[in-house]
Design an enzyme around this catalytic site. Structure first.
Site, PDB file in Angstrom:
ATOM      1  N   LYS A   6      -1.182   8.170   5.109  1.00 29.88           N
ATOM      2  CA  LYS A   6      -2.299   8.177   4.161  1.00 29.88           C
ATOM      3  C   LYS A   6      -2.317   9.497   3.374  1.00 29.88           C
ATOM      4  O   LYS A   6      -1.475  10.365   3.593  1.00 29.88           O
ATOM      5  CB  LYS A   6      -3.617   7.945   4.909  1.00 29.88           C
ATOM      6  CG  LYS A   6      -3.594   6.716   5.825  1.00 29.88           C
ATOM      7  CD  LYS A   6      -3.539   5.389   5.083  1.00 29.88           C
ATOM      8  CE  LYS A   6      -3.045   4.233   5.918  1.00 29.88           C
ATOM      9  NZ  LYS A   6      -3.947   3.722   6.927  1.00 29.88           N
TER      10      LYS A   6
HETATM   11  C1  LIG Z   1      -4.349   2.634   7.923  1.00 29.84           C
HETATM   12  C2  LIG Z   1      -5.350   1.566   7.719  1.00 29.84           C
HETATM   13  C3  LIG Z   1      -6.340   1.261   8.668  1.00 29.84           C
HETATM   14  C4  LIG Z   1      -6.361   1.835  10.037  1.00 29.84           C
HETATM   15  O1  LIG Z   1      -6.352   3.197  10.067  1.00 29.84           O
HETATM   16  P1  LIG Z   1      -6.145   3.964  11.451  1.00 29.84           P
HETATM   17  O2  LIG Z   1      -6.592   5.344  11.137  1.00 29.84           O
HETATM   18  O3  LIG Z   1      -4.692   3.865  11.774  1.00 29.84           O
HETATM   19  O4  LIG Z   1      -6.992   3.288  12.472  1.00 29.84           O
HETATM   20  C5  LIG Z   1      -7.296   0.326   8.352  1.00 29.84           C
HETATM   21  N1  LIG Z   1      -7.295  -0.301   7.163  1.00 29.84           N
HETATM   22  C6  LIG Z   1      -6.350  -0.056   6.234  1.00 29.84           C
HETATM   23  C7  LIG Z   1      -6.422  -0.770   4.928  1.00 29.84           C
HETATM   24  C8  LIG Z   1      -5.351   0.874   6.485  1.00 29.84           C
HETATM   25  O5  LIG Z   1      -4.392   1.084   5.577  1.00 29.84           O
END
Ligand SMILES: *Cc1c(COP(=O)(O)O)cnc(C)c1O
Length: 393
Positions: free
Chosen positions: A193
Site C-alpha cells: 500500500k
Molecule cells: C489490503 C486490503 C485490505 C486488507 O488490508 P490488511 O491491512 O492486509 O488487513 C482490505 N481491503 C482492500 C481493498 C485491500 O487492498
C-alpha cells in the site's frame, strides 16, 4: 527493482530515516500502547482531514471494529463490491451479517450505485465502497442512497469506506479519509500500500461515539472512560469490560515507521503519478488493451496500474503472459478474483459466478503491472516494451 533485478508489481520504500525511527522506539521504555501510537493517529487524522483515528494491527481489523461500532449483527446485510480483497466482505461475516455484493461500473471498476440501490432493503445496515486502485467510488450518490433508506429499526445505514488503496487520493477537492460522505474510512499499511507499518491499519471518523466504540473494540471492550463505565470506579487501577472486543492493537514500533512514512506520502503519490503518466503515454494506441480510466471527480493516488487485456485477440493466455513476463523479471498480479466466486462465499451464501457479470468480465481481462515509487524510468521502459512485444506480435 530488487537486488536480483526483479521488478515486483508493488513494493515498499523504506530508507535509513525510517529504520532509525524504529530503532529509536526499540531503545525507548515503551514499545506498545505508548505515545507513538497516539502521535501517529493524530498526524494521520490531520493528514486526511478527519477528527479521530484509531490505529490497529491491520485494515481487516479496522473494518471489523468499524462494523462492530456500527452494531452490525445477525440478520443484517453489508453491501460491498465483488472487485475487492476478501476482507471487505469478511468484516461483515465476522459480525454474523450477510455479505451482499453490488456489481461494478465497467469503466471505474468501482461499485455501481445503481446496483447498490437494487440491493438495498430493510436489512441493509452497512455499505462498504472500495476505492479500487485509489480512485474514489461515487460517494455522493452512495451517501444519498444511504440517507434515503433506513434499517428496519429506523436507524441509519452506515457508510464505511474501504480506502485501503486510497491514501493520498482526493474525491473532488477533499482528501479521501475526511469522511465528508461517510461514517468511517479505513486504510491499510500492508507493504504494497502507499505507506507501510509492516502490517497495520487505521479507521478514521468524525463521529466521537463511533471513535470511542472503535477504541474499545480494539482492546477487549475495556474502558476507563467515566462516560462508559457501568459501575462506580473503586480506584485508579480499575477498568471495566463493557462490550466484547478483541486485541487488535498496533505497536509503537510500527507507528514510528508509519509516522516517517506519512511524511513521505506526497512524494510517493507524486512519483507514482509520474510512473502512471509514463505508462499511459507509452501505451497509448497499443491495440487490445484498455488503460485505466479516471473519472473527472477523482484524483487517484494510483495504488495499482491495471490494464484490461483482450487475451483472446492477442492470442496468449493470462497464465502464459504472466510466465513470460516473469522470465523477463517483471512481476504481475490479478486484482481481484471476484469475492463472490470464492468457495467460502459460494458454499455459505449461495453465490454463483454469473451473479455479477461486470466483475466477472473485468476479472477475465485484468492484470496489474509494476507500480511503486522506487521504479525508475528504465524499469517502466522495460515493462512497456515487454507488453508491446506480446500484444503487438
Ligand atoms: C489490503 C486490503 C485490505 C486488507 O488490508 P490488511 O491491512 O492486509 O488487513 C482490505 N481491503 C482492500 C481493498 C485491500 O487492498
Amino acid at each position: 527493482m530488487r537486488a536480483d533485478g526483479f521488478i515486483p508489481y508493488g513494493c515498499q520504500s523504506i530508507d535509513e530515516d525510517d529504520i532509525q525511527a524504529v530503532v529509536d522506539v526499540l531503545r525507548s521504555p515503551i514499545i506498545t500502547q505508548g505515545p507513538t501510537v497516539r502521535k501517529f493517529e493524530q498526524a494521520f487524522a490531520e493528514k486526511v482531514g478527519a477528527k479521530y483515528a484509531v490505529a490497529v494491527n491491520s485494515a481487516t481489523s479496522a473494518l471489523h471494529i468499524a462494523c462492530m461500532a456500527a452494531n452490525l449483527s445477525e440478520g443484517d446485510e453489508l453491501i460491498t463490491s465483488p472487485n475487492t480483497f476478501v476482507a471487505s466482505a469478511n468484516c461483515g461475516v465476522y459480525c454474523g451479517a450477510k455479505p451482499v455484493f453490488a456489481d461494478i461500473d465497467p469503466r471505474t471498476y468501482n461499485i455501481d450505485p445503481i446496483e447498490v440501490e437494487n440491493r438495498l432493503n430493510k436489512d441493509t445496515r452497512i455499505i462498504v465502497p472500495v476505492h479500487f486502485a485509489g480512485q474514489s467510488a461515487d460517494m455522493k450518490r452512495l451517501k444519498k442512497l444511504a440517507d434515503a433508506h433506513g434499517t428496519r429499526n429506523g436507524e441509519k445505514i452506515y457508510l464505511v469506506e474501504d480506502a485501503s488503496h486510497a491514501l493520498g487520493s482526493f474525491y473532488f477537492d477533499t482528501p479521501v479519509g475526511a469522511c465528508e460522505y461517510s461514517d468511517v474510512a479505513v486504510f491499510s499499511f500492508h507493504p504494497v500500500k502507499h505507506i507501510t507499518t509492516g502490517e497495520g491499519g487505521i479507521a478514521v471518523t468524525n463521529d466521537r461515539h463511533l471513535y470511542e466504540r472503535m477504541q474499545m473494540h480494539r482492546s477487549h471492550g475495556i474502558t476507563q472512560s467515566p462516560e462508559y463505565l457501568e459501575r462506580k470506579s473503586p480506584g485508579p487501577w480499575h477498568y471495566q469490560q463493557v462490550i466484547l472486543g478483541h486485541n487488535y492493537r498496533i505497536t509503537d514500533i510500527q507507528c514510528a515507521l508509519g509516522l516517517r512514512q506519512l511524511e513521505k506520502l506526497d512524494q510517493f503519490v507524486r512519483r507514482r503519478r509520474e510512473v502512471v503518466d509514463q505508462y499511459n503515454e507509452a501505451l497509448a494506441g497499443v491495440p487490445n488493451i484498455i488503460a485505466p480510466f479516471e473519472a473527472e471527480r477523482s484524483h487517484a493516488n494510483f495504488h495499482l496500474y491495471v490494464l484490461q487485456i483482450d487475451f483472446e485477440r492477442v492470442g496468449i493466455s493470462r497464465t502464459a503472459l504472466m510466465t513470460e513476463l516473469r522470465e523477463k523479471k517483471i512481476g504481475t498480479q490479478v486484482h481481484y478474483i471476484p469475492v463472490h466466486t470464492q468457495p467460502y462465499f459460494q458454499k455459505h451464501f449461495g453465490y454463483k459466478d454469473e451473479d455479477y457479470p461486470q466483475a466477472l468480465a473485468y476479472y477475465s481481462r485484468c492484470l496489474s503491472f509494476p507500480l511503486y515509487p522506487k521504479m525508475t524510468r528504465e524499469n517502466v521502459d522495460h515493462v512497456v516494451s515487454a507488453i508491446k512485444r506480446v500484444t503487438c506480435r
